[in-house]
Design a protein around this motif. Structure first.
Motif, PDB file in Angstrom:
ATOM      1  N   UNK A 168      37.038  36.553  39.985  1.00 50.81           N
ATOM      2  CA  UNK A 168      37.999  37.580  39.568  1.00 50.81           C
ATOM      3  C   UNK A 168      38.781  37.143  38.342  1.00 50.81           C
ATOM      4  N   UNK A 169      38.966  35.822  38.188  1.00 52.20           N
ATOM      5  CA  UNK A 169      39.729  35.323  37.049  1.00 52.20           C
ATOM      6  C   UNK A 169      38.844  35.063  35.839  1.00 52.20           C
ATOM      7  N   UNK A 170      37.621  35.579  35.832  1.00 50.26           N
ATOM      8  CA  UNK A 170      36.685  35.394  34.716  1.00 50.26           C
ATOM      9  C   UNK A 170      36.316  33.939  34.482  1.00 50.26           C
TER      10      UNK A 170
ATOM     11  N   UNK B 148      35.166  46.155  34.724  1.00 56.09           N
ATOM     12  CA  UNK B 148      36.222  45.651  35.622  1.00 56.09           C
ATOM     13  C   UNK B 148      37.126  44.694  34.868  1.00 56.09           C
ATOM     14  N   UNK B 149      38.423  44.886  35.011  1.00 58.34           N
ATOM     15  CA  UNK B 149      39.374  44.011  34.328  1.00 58.34           C
ATOM     16  C   UNK B 149      39.369  42.633  34.947  1.00 58.34           C
ATOM     17  N   UNK B 150      39.829  41.664  34.178  1.00 53.13           N
ATOM     18  CA  UNK B 150      40.103  40.358  34.762  1.00 53.13           C
ATOM     19  C   UNK B 150      41.323  40.488  35.665  1.00 53.13           C
ATOM     20  N   UNK B 151      41.312  39.673  36.749  1.00 59.46           N
ATOM     21  CA  UNK B 151      42.383  39.827  37.732  1.00 59.46           C
ATOM     22  C   UNK B 151      43.742  39.510  37.138  1.00 59.46           C
ATOM     23  N   UNK B 152      43.770  38.623  36.136  1.00 63.18           N
ATOM     24  CA  UNK B 152      45.068  38.187  35.630  1.00 63.18           C
ATOM     25  C   UNK B 152      45.732  39.306  34.831  1.00 63.18           C
ATOM     26  N   UNK B 153      44.942  40.339  34.415  1.00 67.24           N
ATOM     27  CA  UNK B 153      45.549  41.450  33.674  1.00 67.24           C
ATOM     28  C   UNK B 153      46.230  42.444  34.601  1.00 67.24           C
ATOM     29  N   UNK B 154      45.809  42.472  35.864  1.00 65.74           N
ATOM     30  CA  UNK B 154      46.409  43.449  36.781  1.00 65.74           C
ATOM     31  C   UNK B 154      47.276  42.783  37.854  1.00 65.74           C
TER      32      UNK B 154
ATOM     33  N   UNK C 210      43.450  31.194  32.770  1.00 64.01           N
ATOM     34  CA  UNK C 210      43.119  32.575  32.461  1.00 64.01           C
ATOM     35  C   UNK C 210      44.322  33.310  31.875  1.00 64.01           C
TER      36      UNK C 210
ATOM     37  N   UNK D 222      40.087  45.545  41.602  1.00 66.33           N
ATOM     38  CA  UNK D 222      40.417  44.136  41.435  1.00 66.33           C
ATOM     39  C   UNK D 222      41.618  43.764  42.285  1.00 66.33           C
TER      40      UNK D 222
ATOM     41  N   UNK E  29      36.735  32.846  27.948  1.00 67.35           N
ATOM     42  CA  UNK E  29      37.009  31.406  28.008  1.00 67.35           C
ATOM     43  C   UNK E  29      36.307  30.745  29.172  1.00 67.35           C
TER      44      UNK E  29
END
Lengths: 106, 166
Positions: free
Chosen positions: B47-49, A1-7, A57, B3, B125
């Protein structure tokens, strides 16, 4: 699953934080119960926290998340002292209405 | 793709529960809605890692601060609708003022789409190793000062909570 900030574009996070912050401001202006006003302040702090994490992020910089820790420490201190003051006010005035506290009002 | 849907769902829930905090009449309901708002914000952190931050957020806010709020509400016996009502003009002016603030803030975000990240994306991070390194290398003095702040807050809360201060 991608990080939300990438999508998700960064503007969506900016908008979400702005709306949450405004809800907090509305709570401070709208309500007279001092506890609800404290909760609105917590909501505003959390809107700022969310924005800091989103930027951290986005920029891949962990400094923003460390700032969130400091904000949490300040929020905990603020709540401890604030609720103690509230207890004190309630003990003296038998109400949690902020309009009874008008001695310093011009 | 999931996401994106999770982001929309969590944002909707956060705004809805946040509004319920302000609008519900009973203070206990407000506290419970605030706990739900904090859980949705923790979901945003995941969701923001920022997994470690999400865990700390749930522990500190939902676990500690909200219990303190509930405790004070129960102690003061405020769990009923005792709040006197503001006049309609004050309510209307509060709504207009915060609406204007929202418009101004959203207007000021107009150029935000041009922000570019200068660093390459790094999904690690939010892990505790990176956060600890940053905290104890770049922010050692603020860390120590915040411990003094917490001590001062503790002393202040105990002083204020005493029955009579001599």
């Amino acid at each position: 699953m991608n990080s939300a900030i990438q999508v998700i574009p960064l503007e969506w996070y900016l908008l979400l934080s702005t709306v949450l912050f405004t809800i907090g401001v509305l709570g401070v202006l709208f309500r007279r119960n001092a506890i609800i006003i404290f909760m609105s302040i917590e909501l505003m702090l959390n809107a700022v926290n969310l924005l800091l994490v989103a930027f951290s992020s986005f920029l891949s910089d962990s400094k923003g998340q460390v700032f969130v820790f400091f904000i949490m420490a300040v929020a905990a201190a603020e709540v401890a002292v604030g609720l103690a003051i509230l207890m004190m006010v309630y003990r003296n005035t038998k109400s949690s209405d902020i309009n009874t506290l008008n001695k310093l009002k011009w | 793709m999931i996401t994106t849907y999770l982001f929309y769902l969590l944002s909707f829930l956060a705004i809805m529960f946040g509004s319920m905090v302000v609008l519900s009449k009973n203070p206990v309901h407000s506290v419970l809605y605030l706990v739900l708002t904090f859980f949705t914000i923790a979901g945003h952190y995941v969701l923001l890692n920022a997994q470690f931050l999400a865990a700390v957020h749930v522990i500190v806010y939902a676990g500690a601060i909200m219990v303190l709020f509930l405790f004070v509400i129960m102690l003061l016996n405020l769990n009923k609708e005792t709040e006197p009502h503001k006049s309609i003009w004050l309510k209307a002016s509060a709504a207009v003022a915060s609406g204007s603030l929202l418009v101004v803030l959203v207007g000021s975000l107009k150029g935000a789409s041009t922000i570019q990240s200068t660093n390459a994306f790094n999904p690690n991070i939010g892990l505790i190793e990176n956060l600890g390194t940053t905290l104890f290398r770049d922010f050692l003095l603020p860390f120590e000062v915040s411990s003094i702040l917490l001590l001062a807050a503790m002393v202040g809360a105990v002083m204020l909570g005493k029955k009579s201060i001599k």
